[in-house]
Scaffold this active site. Structure first.
Site, PDB file in Angstrom:
ATOM      1  N   LYS A  30      42.615 -17.531  -9.287  1.00 51.77           N
ATOM      2  CA  LYS A  30      42.145 -16.167  -9.497  1.00 51.77           C
ATOM      3  C   LYS A  30      41.271 -15.757  -8.321  1.00 51.77           C
ATOM      4  CE  LYS A  30      42.406 -16.382 -14.491  1.00 51.77           C
ATOM      5  NZ  LYS A  30      41.852 -15.881 -15.757  1.00 51.77           N
ATOM      6  N   GLY A  67      50.152 -12.186 -11.434  1.00 52.61           N
ATOM      7  CA  GLY A  67      49.529 -11.267 -12.380  1.00 52.61           C
ATOM      8  C   GLY A  67      48.341 -10.575 -11.763  1.00 52.61           C
ATOM      9  N   SER A 122      42.049  -5.703 -13.816  1.00 49.49           N
ATOM     10  CA  SER A 122      41.097  -4.857 -13.105  1.00 49.49           C
ATOM     11  C   SER A 122      40.091  -5.696 -12.327  1.00 49.49           C
ATOM     12  CB  SER A 122      40.368  -3.947 -14.086  1.00 49.49           C
ATOM     13  OG  SER A 122      39.662  -4.712 -15.036  1.00 49.49           O
ATOM     14  N   PHE A 123      39.941  -6.962 -12.718  1.00 45.71           N
ATOM     15  CA  PHE A 123      38.954  -7.822 -12.063  1.00 45.71           C
ATOM     16  C   PHE A 123      39.492  -8.481 -10.809  1.00 45.71           C
ATOM     17  CE2 PHE A 123      41.398 -10.528 -14.775  1.00 45.71           C
ATOM     18  CZ  PHE A 123      41.584 -11.671 -14.024  1.00 45.71           C
ATOM     19  N   GLY A 124      40.799  -8.477 -10.590  1.00 43.29           N
ATOM     20  CA  GLY A 124      41.350  -9.145  -9.424  1.00 43.29           C
ATOM     21  C   GLY A 124      42.769  -9.601  -9.671  1.00 43.29           C
ATOM     22  N   ASP A 125      43.253 -10.458  -8.794  1.00 45.87           N
ATOM     23  CA  ASP A 125      44.636 -10.907  -8.862  1.00 45.87           C
ATOM     24  C   ASP A 125      44.719 -12.395  -9.180  1.00 45.87           C
ATOM     25  OD1 ASP A 125      45.633  -8.359  -8.198  1.00 45.87           O
ATOM     26  OD2 ASP A 125      45.294  -8.757  -6.058  1.00 45.87           O
ATOM     27  N   ILE A 126      45.868 -12.781  -9.738  1.00 47.27           N
ATOM     28  CA  ILE A 126      46.107 -14.166 -10.133  1.00 47.27           C
ATOM     29  C   ILE A 126      47.338 -14.674  -9.384  1.00 47.27           C
ATOM     30  CG2 ILE A 126      46.481 -15.741 -12.064  1.00 47.27           C
ATOM     31  CD1 ILE A 126      45.413 -13.436 -13.863  1.00 47.27           C
ATOM     32  N   ASP A 128      38.552  -9.312 -30.113  1.00 39.63           N
ATOM     33  CA  ASP A 128      39.851  -8.755 -29.717  1.00 39.63           C
ATOM     34  C   ASP A 128      40.958  -9.760 -30.023  1.00 39.63           C
ATOM     35  OD1 ASP A 128      41.534  -6.767 -28.841  1.00 39.63           O
ATOM     36  OD2 ASP A 128      41.294  -7.225 -26.708  1.00 39.63           O
TER      37      ASP A 128
END
Length: 416
Positions: free
Chosen positions: A38, A16, A19-23, A128
């Site tokens: 992460k 996954g 916008s903050f990075g990849d998992i 949210d």
């Protein structure tokens, strides 16, 4: 060449991104336990991982909160290793042909109210609440609901004095329009009542398959959000909930009646749905609709009893851990990060505010194997990405994603 993190975890395939990075999927080299890893480039303009880890540390101790295995820097990356979670409720909703049975909705409602209550007890509101932000656990925690993504969370009271934030108007709409409360549409500062009202719309979405204000056409996004607001305000709660047990309209009416700084009666709301659950004659077997579709039948009584005991043990341990974490420092700042908006089902980018089914729907509709496999792109349970919303999996970029999760009590019919 094998990539390692913290000299303890093996880095696997990417599962996954945000916008903050990849998992990435990872594994403990010694035990083989699967984890989520992460990664965030240390040179990123708006680092998020440190803020996210603060949320996790603040929320640690509640039942079902993903445990943080390791945090630190590895080469050019900030890294957080954490517990692997399963699919989101939005994923599972699609898997079940976009309709949940009453039993499943009630099982979920009980846990979801508790998750929101826990966040509120830690002095934050989520802002949210939507199906994408609730995930199921894996393995023996497969029936536990987690809440994630604190990218829009805001501190609503002082941790020490419990002084509530002031009432304000003319606020930009923050959150996801489909599930936003009416007061949020009107530009009123959000508080605890708004998280719960949003949950009410989520529950009716699960009942109906869609909400009356979905699919509205407009020339611009701003006009679309205004149309959603108008439709929502012009749809009486009794009309929205027509054909379903009165508890759903009672729930929404209660949420809308709350004043800005009122503390909601979470126990009353849970009991509404628990009483309905009892009257319907449902069994506390933790069999959700997706379990029926996956396995074709309910589990045997021994499995059910074992899972119930595990849930109760988790609850007791969580209460003990939770009591020891109340002195933890407050979470991240709530400035620009918390005010950034996210994109998802009818996402709201900072804009100025200005099928009925009988209540006896107790079992999932059968769907063809082909349809089910097509819908199961979310990888049901095993091997599912950890703490990744549906929007990540479909490639949509999120702004200020700060996933986190917490849980309290699963459907505990012996308590409250």
């Amino acid at each position: 060449m094998e990539l390692r993190v913290g000299n303890k975890y093996r880095l696997g395939r990417k599962i996954g991104s945000g916008s903050f990075g990849d998992i990435y999927l990872g594994a403990n080299i010694a035990s083989g336990e699967e984890v989520a890893i992460k990664l965030e480039c240390v040179k990123t303009k708006h680092p998020q991982l440190h803020i996210e880890s603060k949320f996790y540390k603040m929320m640690q101790g509640g039942v079902g909160i993903p445990s943080i295995k390791w945090c630190g820097a590895e080469g050019d990356y900030n890294v957080m290793v954490m517990e692997l979670l399963g699919p989101s409720l939005e994923d599972l909703f699609n898997f079940c042909s976009r309709k949940f049975s009453l039993k499943t909705v009630l099982l979920l409602a009980d846990q979801m109210i508790s998750r929101i209550e826990y966040i509120h007890s830690k002095n934050f509101i989520h802002r949210d609440v939507k199906p994408d932000n609730f995930l199921m656990g894996l393995g023996k925690k497969g029936n536990l609901v987690y809440i994630i993504d604190f990218g829009l969370a805001k501190k609503y009271r002082d941790a020490r004095t419990h002084q509530h934030i002031p009432y304000r108007e003319n606020k930009n709409l923050t959150g996801t329009a489909r599930y936003a409360s009416i007061n949020t549409h009107l530009g009123i500062e959000q508080s605890r009542r708004d998280d719960l009202e949003s949950l009410g719309y989520v529950l009716m979405y699960f009942n109906l398959g869609s909400l009356p204000w979905q699919g509205l056409k407009a020339a611009t996004k701003r006009q679309k959000y205004e149309r959603i607001s108008e439709k929502k305000m012009s749809t009486p709660i009794e009309v929205l909930c027509k054909g379903y047990p009165s508890e759903f309209s009672t729930y929404l009416n209660f949420c809308r009646s709350l004043r800005f700084d009122d503390k909601p009666d979470y126990s009353y709301l849970r009991q509404l749905f628990r009483n309905l659950f009892h009257r319907q004659g449902f069994s506390y077997d933790y069999v959700f609709d997706w379990n029926m579709l996956k396995f074709g039948a309910a589990r045997n009584p021994e499995d059910v009893d074992r899972e119930r005991r595990e849930h109760e043990r988790e609850e007791r341990m969580g209460q003990l851990r939770g009591s020891a974490t109340r002195a933890l420092p407050p979470g991240p700042p709530t400035g620009a990060t918390a005010n950034r908006l996210r994109s998802a089902a009818e996402p709201v980018a900072s804009t100025p505010a200005s099928r009925i089914q009988p209540a006896g729907n107790t079992s999932p509709r059968a769907i063809s194997r082909v349809d089910r496999e097509r819908k199961v792109s979310m990888r049901l349970h095993r091997g599912a990405p950890a703490n990744v919303s549906s929007s990540d999996l479909t490639g949509r970029q999120e702004v200020s994603r700060i996933p986190a999760s917490q849980t309290s009590v699963p459907f505990d019919h012996l308590g409250k």
